[in-house]
Design a protein around this motif. Structure first.
Motif, PDB file in Angstrom:
ATOM      1  N   LEU A  22      -2.007   5.360  17.374  1.00 14.76           N
ATOM      2  CA  LEU A  22      -0.567   5.608  17.287  1.00 14.76           C
ATOM      3  C   LEU A  22       0.134   5.498  18.633  1.00 14.76           C
ATOM      4  O   LEU A  22       1.250   4.977  18.718  1.00 14.76           O
ATOM      5  N   VAL A  23      -0.509   5.992  19.699  1.00 12.67           N
ATOM      6  CA  VAL A  23       0.153   5.991  21.006  1.00 12.67           C
ATOM      7  C   VAL A  23       0.466   4.577  21.491  1.00 12.67           C
ATOM      8  O   VAL A  23       1.268   4.400  22.409  1.00 12.67           O
ATOM      9  N   LYS A  24      -0.151   3.551  20.855  1.00 11.35           N
ATOM     10  CA  LYS A  24       0.076   2.172  21.295  1.00 11.35           C
ATOM     11  C   LYS A  24       0.906   1.364  20.303  1.00 11.35           C
ATOM     12  O   LYS A  24       1.012   0.151  20.432  1.00 11.35           O
ATOM     13  N   ILE A  25       1.475   2.042  19.301  1.00 10.06           N
ATOM     14  CA  ILE A  25       2.320   1.362  18.318  1.00 10.06           C
ATOM     15  C   ILE A  25       3.762   1.785  18.562  1.00 10.06           C
ATOM     16  O   ILE A  25       4.100   2.960  18.447  1.00 10.06           O
ATOM     17  N   SER A  26       4.615   0.834  18.918  1.00 11.33           N
ATOM     18  CA  SER A  26       5.988   1.173  19.298  1.00 11.33           C
ATOM     19  C   SER A  26       6.876   1.488  18.101  1.00 11.33           C
ATOM     20  O   SER A  26       7.721   2.375  18.167  1.00 11.33           O
ATOM     21  N   LYS A  27       6.689   0.748  16.990  1.00  8.40           N
ATOM     22  CA  LYS A  27       7.513   0.967  15.804  1.00  8.40           C
ATOM     23  C   LYS A  27       6.617   1.082  14.569  1.00  8.40           C
ATOM     24  O   LYS A  27       6.394   0.107  13.848  1.00  8.40           O
ATOM     25  N   PRO A  28       6.121   2.281  14.313  1.00 11.85           N
ATOM     26  CA  PRO A  28       5.214   2.458  13.175  1.00 11.85           C
ATOM     27  C   PRO A  28       5.938   2.330  11.842  1.00 11.85           C
ATOM     28  O   PRO A  28       7.106   2.714  11.724  1.00 11.85           O
ATOM     29  N   PRO A  29       5.270   1.783  10.815  1.00 12.29           N
ATOM     30  CA  PRO A  29       5.870   1.708   9.475  1.00 12.29           C
ATOM     31  C   PRO A  29       6.177   3.110   8.942  1.00 12.29           C
ATOM     32  O   PRO A  29       5.547   4.090   9.342  1.00 12.29           O
ATOM     33  N   GLU A  30       7.146   3.193   8.038  1.00 12.66           N
ATOM     34  CA  GLU A  30       7.555   4.493   7.516  1.00 12.66           C
ATOM     35  C   GLU A  30       6.434   5.197   6.766  1.00 12.66           C
ATOM     36  O   GLU A  30       6.380   6.430   6.741  1.00 12.66           O
ATOM     37  N   ASN A  31       5.543   4.442   6.149  1.00 11.39           N
ATOM     38  CA  ASN A  31       4.471   5.064   5.375  1.00 11.39           C
ATOM     39  C   ASN A  31       3.153   5.162   6.145  1.00 11.39           C
ATOM     40  O   ASN A  31       2.084   5.266   5.562  1.00 11.39           O
ATOM     41  N   LEU A  32       3.254   5.135   7.492  1.00 10.25           N
ATOM     42  CA  LEU A  32       2.061   5.299   8.320  1.00 10.25           C
ATOM     43  C   LEU A  32       1.686   6.775   8.422  1.00 10.25           C
ATOM     44  O   LEU A  32       2.559   7.644   8.590  1.00 10.25           O
ATOM     45  N   LYS A  33       0.402   7.065   8.324  1.00  7.59           N
ATOM     46  CA  LYS A  33      -0.108   8.420   8.480  1.00  7.59           C
ATOM     47  C   LYS A  33      -1.221   8.421   9.535  1.00  7.59           C
ATOM     48  O   LYS A  33      -1.974   7.455   9.648  1.00  7.59           O
ATOM     49  N   ILE A  34      -1.304   9.501  10.281  1.00  7.14           N
ATOM     50  CA  ILE A  34      -2.370   9.673  11.262  1.00  7.14           C
ATOM     51  C   ILE A  34      -3.301  10.743  10.728  1.00  7.14           C
ATOM     52  O   ILE A  34      -2.865  11.842  10.384  1.00  7.14           O
ATOM     53  N   PHE A  68       0.838  -1.194   0.000  1.00  2.89           N
ATOM     54  CA  PHE A  68       0.000   0.000   0.000  1.00  2.89           C
ATOM     55  C   PHE A  68       0.878   1.251   0.000  1.00  2.89           C
ATOM     56  O   PHE A  68       2.009   1.224   0.502  1.00  2.89           O
ATOM     57  N   ASP A  69       0.319   2.331  -0.538  1.00  3.07           N
ATOM     58  CA  ASP A  69       1.052   3.603  -0.514  1.00  3.07           C
ATOM     59  C   ASP A  69       1.131   4.135   0.920  1.00  3.07           C
ATOM     60  O   ASP A  69       2.169   4.625   1.350  1.00  3.07           O
ATOM     61  N   TYR A  70      -0.011   4.043   1.629  1.00  2.00           N
ATOM     62  CA  TYR A  70      -0.042   4.553   2.998  1.00  2.00           C
ATOM     63  C   TYR A  70      -0.904   3.662   3.887  1.00  2.00           C
ATOM     64  O   TYR A  70      -1.913   3.105   3.436  1.00  2.00           O
ATOM     65  N   LEU A  71      -0.491   3.538   5.132  1.00  2.00           N
ATOM     66  CA  LEU A  71      -1.325   2.989   6.185  1.00  2.00           C
ATOM     67  C   LEU A  71      -1.839   4.183   6.981  1.00  2.00           C
ATOM     68  O   LEU A  71      -1.070   5.115   7.271  1.00  2.00           O
ATOM     69  N   VAL A  72      -3.121   4.179   7.333  1.00  4.66           N
ATOM     70  CA  VAL A  72      -3.714   5.323   8.029  1.00  4.66           C
ATOM     71  C   VAL A  72      -4.433   4.840   9.288  1.00  4.66           C
ATOM     72  O   VAL A  72      -5.178   3.861   9.256  1.00  4.66           O
ATOM     73  N   CYS A  73      -4.190   5.542  10.399  1.00  2.15           N
ATOM     74  CA  CYS A  73      -4.866   5.223  11.658  1.00  2.15           C
ATOM     75  C   CYS A  73      -5.189   6.525  12.384  1.00  2.15           C
ATOM     76  O   CYS A  73      -5.020   7.617  11.843  1.00  2.15           O
ATOM     77  N   THR A  74      -5.634   6.424  13.637  1.00  2.68           N
ATOM     78  CA  THR A  74      -5.958   7.596  14.442  1.00  2.68           C
ATOM     79  C   THR A  74      -4.862   7.835  15.483  1.00  2.68           C
ATOM     80  O   THR A  74      -4.010   6.978  15.724  1.00  2.68           O
ATOM     81  N   GLU A  75      -4.934   8.996  16.124  1.00  2.00           N
ATOM     82  CA  GLU A  75      -3.988   9.293  17.207  1.00  2.00           C
ATOM     83  C   GLU A  75      -4.085   8.267  18.325  1.00  2.00           C
ATOM     84  O   GLU A  75      -3.082   7.887  18.928  1.00  2.00           O
ATOM     85  N   LYS A  76      -5.301   7.847  18.615  1.00  3.51           N
ATOM     86  CA  LYS A  76      -5.520   6.880  19.686  1.00  3.51           C
ATOM     87  C   LYS A  76      -4.799   5.575  19.396  1.00  3.51           C
ATOM     88  O   LYS A  76      -4.332   4.899  20.316  1.00  3.51           O
TER      89      LYS A  76
END
Length: 348
Positions: free
Chosen positions: A309-321, A299-307
């Motif tokens: 993100l605070v529980k992901i220790s090592k987010p992928p480089e293409n993650l967006k909030i 995928f070009d981007y993975l998208v999640c919420t702020e809630k």
């Protein structure tokens, strides 16, 4: 899809039993409400932010908005947020939340509250009265603070000066039955106890419902809505949400009602959109994060919420909030109500 169908059929088959049990639940709730001895947080002006249903109504963003509004209008007032701390390990004995608190210890929502409200004190604990007494003693707070009870409408132990109840506009047509037959903690008649009804995730299509409830309960009405504001990378680089247009997107989240989040992403017309919903307050594991790394290559981007993100220790480089801008109509009326009640408060 198969598991969803089986679950749906099971609920239909068991509904008569669940419906009968909802009356048992209502009776126990009524007894707790009537028999619980209420306590007063001495010296504090107490505002409860709550709802009628189970999760996903937008209490956390509304509490953030409310606390910022109070801080702007009453900068001399100390602001304290008391949370039950659902899913946290620190809620048993009480915990002061700071920016270094671990998500598992503090809980995702209290950590978000502290992140957005550095001027406020955020404390979690099952016994909010004891939390308040302990907080005032440890921090030597002498002035009369404003206390916001997160998810406080069904918290019968504490007296409050102002009650605000959020109704999820996107779900209001579906919510008819009490737990366990449905998602309601209390029937809509409980709105008679509140001061303000807040229609969260407001959409003009429900305006008739808004007017009907206003006419029935004669309460103040507020409309609280969200708009996509920006995409944020874990390194805090900001982009326009328009970046999603024509891209392959994998969206995931662990919030109470994720459909609004997914629909906002759809509004930017991605080339491909795959979604995954985790349970509310889901704690992401190493297995989850490994899965995200593998998925991110397709995928070009993975998208999640702020809630999330605070529980992901090592987010992928293409993650967006996806960050949302909160808007509240008739804000001036709420401010006037607060000023009026605060002016009549008796210091203890």
């Amino acid at each position: 899809m198969k598991s969803f169908t089986v679950f749906s059929l099971l609920r239909i088959v068991l509904f008569p039993i669940l419906y009968a049990l909802s009356f048992v639940y209502r009776g126990i709730f009524w007894l707790d409400q009537k028999l619980t001895r209420k306590k007063k947080l001495h010296g504090a002006f107490v505002i409860s932010v709550g709802n009628l249903s189970m999760g996903g109504t937008g209490k956390t963003p509304f509490s953030i908005y409310l606390a910022k509004l109070i801080h702007r209008e009453f900068p001399e007032k100390k602001i304290i947020l008391l949370s039950r701390g659902y899913g946290s390990t620190g809620s048993q004995n009480g915990l002061r939340v700071d920016l270094q608190s671990a998500p598992g210890e503090a809980g995702d929502e209290p950590l978000l509250l502290k992140k957005h409200l550095p001027f406020a004190e955020v404390w979690i604990g099952k016994d909010r009265y004891s939390s308040y007494i302990r907080l005032k003693k440890e921090l030597k707070i002498q002035e009369n603070p404003i206390v916001i009870l997160d998810d406080g409408f069904q918290h019968h132990r504490l007296e409050r000066d102002l009650d605000l109840v959020l109704l999820d506009s996107s779900q209001i047509h579906k919510e008819r039955f009490l737990i366990p037959a449905g998602n309601l903690r209390e029937p809509f008649s409980a709105l008679s106890r509140t001061d303000w009804i807040v229609f969260s995730k407001y959409d003009p299509s429900i305006e008739r419902v808004v007017q009907n409830l206003q006419n029935k309960f004669q309460k103040g009405i507020l409309r609280f809505s969200f708009e996509p504001e920006k995409l944020l990378s874990p390194d805090l680089k900001a982009d326009s949400p328009k970046l999603l247009y024509g891209k392959k997107i994998y969206a995931f989240t662990g919030i109470g009602n994720p459909e609004l989040f997914f629909s906002m992403i759809r509004s930017f017309h991605p080339l491909k959109l795959e979604t995954r919903t985790f349970r509310d307050h889901h704690s992401y594991t190493m297995e989850d994060e490994t899965g995200f790394d593998m998925i991110s290559t397709n995928f070009d981007y993975l998208v999640c919420t702020e809630k999330d993100l605070v529980k992901i220790s090592k987010p992928p480089e293409n993650l967006k909030i996806l960050l949302l801008e909160s808007k509240l109509d008739r804000e001036d009326k709420l401010v006037s109500s607060l000023k009026s009640k605060l002016s009549g408060q008796v210091s203890i």
